[in-house]
Design a protein around this motif. Structure first.
Motif, PDB file in Angstrom:
ATOM      1  N   VAL A  51       1.358   2.699  -8.042  1.00 34.06           N
ATOM      2  CA  VAL A  51       0.967   2.895  -6.394  1.00 34.06           C
ATOM      3  C   VAL A  51       2.598   3.507  -7.285  1.00 34.06           C
ATOM      4  CG1 VAL A  51       1.366   1.829  -4.859  1.00 34.06           C
ATOM      5  CG2 VAL A  51       0.107   0.779  -6.450  1.00 34.06           C
ATOM      6  N   ALA A  55       2.185   3.813   0.785  1.00 33.33           N
ATOM      7  CA  ALA A  55       0.647   3.007   0.854  1.00 33.33           C
ATOM      8  C   ALA A  55      -0.404   3.378   1.500  1.00 33.33           C
ATOM      9  CB  ALA A  55       0.931   1.207   0.453  1.00 33.33           C
ATOM     10  N   THR A  57      -4.610   2.651   2.110  1.00 33.23           N
ATOM     11  CA  THR A  57      -5.750   1.063   1.630  1.00 33.23           C
ATOM     12  C   THR A  57      -6.932   2.024   0.217  1.00 33.23           C
ATOM     13  OG1 THR A  57      -7.299   2.573   3.181  1.00 33.23           O
ATOM     14  CG2 THR A  57      -5.896   0.102   2.921  1.00 33.23           C
ATOM     15  N   ARG A  61      -5.530  -1.400  -5.801  1.00 33.92           N
ATOM     16  CA  ARG A  61      -5.546  -2.498  -5.073  1.00 33.92           C
ATOM     17  C   ARG A  61      -3.601  -3.089  -5.977  1.00 33.92           C
ATOM     18  NH1 ARG A  61      -8.564  -4.941  -2.503  1.00 33.92           N
ATOM     19  NH2 ARG A  61      -6.631  -6.516  -1.546  1.00 33.92           N
ATOM     20  N   SER A 125       3.223  -4.868  -8.674  1.00 31.74           N
ATOM     21  CA  SER A 125       2.224  -3.869  -7.439  1.00 31.74           C
ATOM     22  C   SER A 125       1.379  -4.165  -6.649  1.00 31.74           C
ATOM     23  CB  SER A 125       3.122  -2.609  -6.691  1.00 31.74           C
ATOM     24  OG  SER A 125       3.193  -2.046  -5.250  1.00 31.74           O
ATOM     25  N   ASN A 127      -0.912  -3.889  -3.098  1.00 33.52           N
ATOM     26  CA  ASN A 127      -1.499  -2.907  -2.364  1.00 33.52           C
ATOM     27  C   ASN A 127      -2.363  -3.608  -1.223  1.00 33.52           C
ATOM     28  OD1 ASN A 127      -1.541  -1.124  -0.286  1.00 33.52           O
ATOM     29  ND2 ASN A 127      -2.433   0.662  -2.335  1.00 33.52           N
ATOM     30  N   PRO A 354       4.476  -0.540  -0.606  1.00 32.38           N
ATOM     31  CA  PRO A 354       3.362  -2.002  -0.881  1.00 32.38           C
ATOM     32  C   PRO A 354       4.624  -2.715  -1.036  1.00 32.38           C
ATOM     33  CG  PRO A 354       2.330  -0.283  -2.430  1.00 32.38           C
ATOM     34  CD  PRO A 354       3.007   0.543  -0.868  1.00 32.38           C
TER      35      PRO A 354
END
Length: 605
Positions: A51, A55, A57, A61, A125, A127, A354
């Motif tokens: 990531v 961030a 959606t 994830r 990380s 998200n 995130p």
């Protein structure tokens, strides 16, 4: 997979520098093909995701990535490590630091099996996610005793966080979820609107939609429902407002509210005539930068190909919460009118980067607690870990976070059941709350013979882990720490519940609160891999009576995040499973949050 072949496979990945984001679907696909019976290879698939920057959606994830320059295995390989020097560090518990020149190689703790080993730098990380709240709960639930009912409101959206409501009569049921699939907002007056917003203040770009209806055609003047975006307060937000008129028509207005003043940005209508009580309408807002596209249509129809309105949004409306507003215009004479929301969905959203944690600490376990003596035998074990990328505590822990692929185990004890993969917390009750969740063998749906008792799996807890079940899955099942069904007075095995882990978990106590307040916990020797135990539900206990506290939550300390805050992993009810993120409260030990306030004990396995 043998230890030798696993190390060869993992070592080959150690030389890779990963910077491109990999989708969860691709991760799951590659893991499924390469590692149907190899948790190690599935872990590598997750570790290749990343990531970067802001961030969304639509991004991965959760991820564990190798960062920095390509990993030089020679720097830690046994033949290149050279002479090691062991030094006892000051403080309690007693720790021994092992160095090779200026490089810290390992930290061992007397009485503990966990060892902090230097290895390839990793970034962890998580998200946020898209979600749809269909209100499959009752708030409050009249079938429950009053002490167990939630207060009136909309409760918590699974994965979306808690709903915050404003307006109406305190203690009344102007807000509630009174039948499954229907959140209600009762309009009894025309003096102020009713607001229900999700508590994430950081959303900027967003694709959000709600489905709503009124139980009456208004008389005297209109009633309206608005989809809120960029909401900072009732006097600072943007909204896409559908007015249901006394003529059975529906009009759209896009409005900006700033400093209490309302400015109309666009209007359209009537969008329909002959609208009846109970007819459901959808409102959708897609905002990117300063541009917002608003579409409204009857739920029984098809979404139009073109937006109903398009506007430019100034600073107000570019960042903030999303939610719903109900309003009865002055002159409406057939109150109360009930607004019903049947679905609220965030299909995509963007916010600041995130939470992420980056360090070179790998957490591994000795076969027995370190007795404080740096011997040739212990040195041989540490040298064997040098340069290894075999899964450690965090490798396994991340394999239960959102988006992780499910992998079957080859261990005959589990009969081909899942031993890795995204986990929930447990089955929700009638109010949508998650009661005590699942242990590691419930996740696998396998009976388990503990030394003190044999337990059958709860049939409705497949792929679920509660907070202590998550710790036992990682430290117990995957890392080999002994476990018992209840608790072990000899302190050689992990108990089932977090409250018992305080006094009966194997290892050493690092720090503990004396009286009330999280400030009483000395975090000077906190290190990645430590268990952090909390008294979440009794933060306001008697500060002069330690016995008034009852530990009810446990996690694993992960390290400092990009803002310098101490962040931990745990399986949480509000996040519906293992997480390092901030749904309904940040997963950090700093500041004035619930976990900073309720931290009770730090323990090292």
């Amino acid at each position: 997979m043998s230890d030798t072949s696993r190390r060869s496979l993992l070592g080959a990945f150690g030389a890779l520098t990963v910077s491109a984001a990999v989708s969860p679907a691709a991760v799951a696909s590659s893991a499924g093909r390469a590692a149907a019976s190899s948790p190690a290879a599935a872990w590598l698939a997750l570790a290749s995701g990343g990531v970067a920057g802001a961030a969304s959606t639509s991004g991965p994830r959760s991820s564990m990535t190798f960062t920095g320059a390509p990993y030089d295995t020679a720097a830690f390989a046994r033949s290149f490590l050279g002479e090691l020097e062991a030094t006892v560090l000051p403080g309690t518990p007693v720790r021994t630091e092992v160095r090779h020149g200026e490089q810290r190689v390992a930290v061992l703790t007397k009485g503990a099996r966990t060892v902090l080993v230097a290895g390839p730098e990793r970034t962890f990380s998580e998200n946020k996610q898209s979600f749809a709240d269909v209100f499959d709960r009752l708030v409050p639930d009249p079938a429950l005793p009053p002490a167990k009912r939630l207060k009136p409101g909309w409760g918590s959206s699974r994965a979306g966080g808690s709903w915050s409501v404003f307006g109406g009569t305190a203690g009344d049921v102007d807000f509630g979820v009174h039948s499954r699939g229907a959140a209600t907002m009762v309009l009894k007056d025309t003096e102020e609107g009713r607001y229900a917003t999700l508590t994430d203040d950081g959303i900027s770009d967003v694709d959000v939609m709600c489905e709503a209806s009124f139980d009456k055609v208004p008389v005297g003047n209109a009633c309206s429902v608005a989809l809120l975006f960029g909401y900072r307060s009732g006097s600072a937000h943007c909204r896409a407002r559908l007015s249901f008129t006394t003529k059975g028509e529906v009009d759209l207005r896009v409005e900006k509210v700033a400093d209490g003043r309302t400015v109309v940005l666009a209007e359209a209508g009537p969008l329909a005539t002959g609208v009846r009580a109970g007819d459901v309408w959808k409102i959708r807002v897609r905002r990117t930068g300063a541009r917002a596209l608003i579409t409204a249509w009857p739920a029984a129809g098809v979404e139009p190909g073109e937006p109903t309105a398009e506007v430019e949004v100034a600073e107000v409306g570019r960042r903030g919460r999303v939610g719903v507003r109900g309003f009865a215009s002055s002159g409406c004479t057939n109150l109360p009118v009930t607004l019903t929301v049947r679905r609220f969905a965030v299909a995509d959203a963007t916010w600041a980067a995130p939470p992420s944690v980056t360090h070179r600490d790998w957490v591994r376990l000795l076969d027995a607690p370190f007795d404080g003596e740096w011997t040739p035998a212990v040195e041989a074990v540490v040298r064997g870990w040098a340069g290894s990328m075999a899964p450690d505590v965090f490798s396994y822990a991340m394999m239960f976070l959102p988006g992780a692929p499910h992998v079957r185990g080859a261990d005959v004890r589990v009969g081909g059941a899942d031993v890795l993969g995204e986990a929930g917390y447990g089955e929700p009750d009638s109010q949508g709350l998650l009661p005590v969740g699942a242990d590691f063998h419930d996740y696998m749906q396998q009976p388990w013979a503990f030394p003190d008792e044999t337990r059958k799996p709860e049939v409705n807890q497949h792929r679920h882990l509660d907070c202590s079940g998550y710790v036992r899955m990682v430290y117990g099942f995957h890392m080999g720490v002994g476990m018992v069904a209840v608790k072990d007075p000899a302190r050689k095995a992990l108990p089932r519940k977090s409250g018992a882990m305080v006094d009966f978990a194997p290892g050493v106590r690092v720090a503990q609160r004396v009286g009330g307040g999280g400030s009483g916990v000395d975090l000077g020797q906190l290190q990645p891999g430590d268990l952090v135990l909390f008294d979440v539900h009794d933060v306001a206990g008697d500060p002069d009576d330690p016995e008034s506290y009852d530990v009810d939550h446990v996690g694993v300390y992960l390290g400092l995040d990009q803002e310098g805050k101490r962040r931990f992993l745990s399986s949480r009810k509000s996040a519906d499973g293992p997480t390092m993120a901030d749904v309904s409260g940040a997963s950090v030990l700093d500041g004035a949050g619930i976990y900073a306030d309720s931290l009770h004990t730090v323990h090292r396995i």
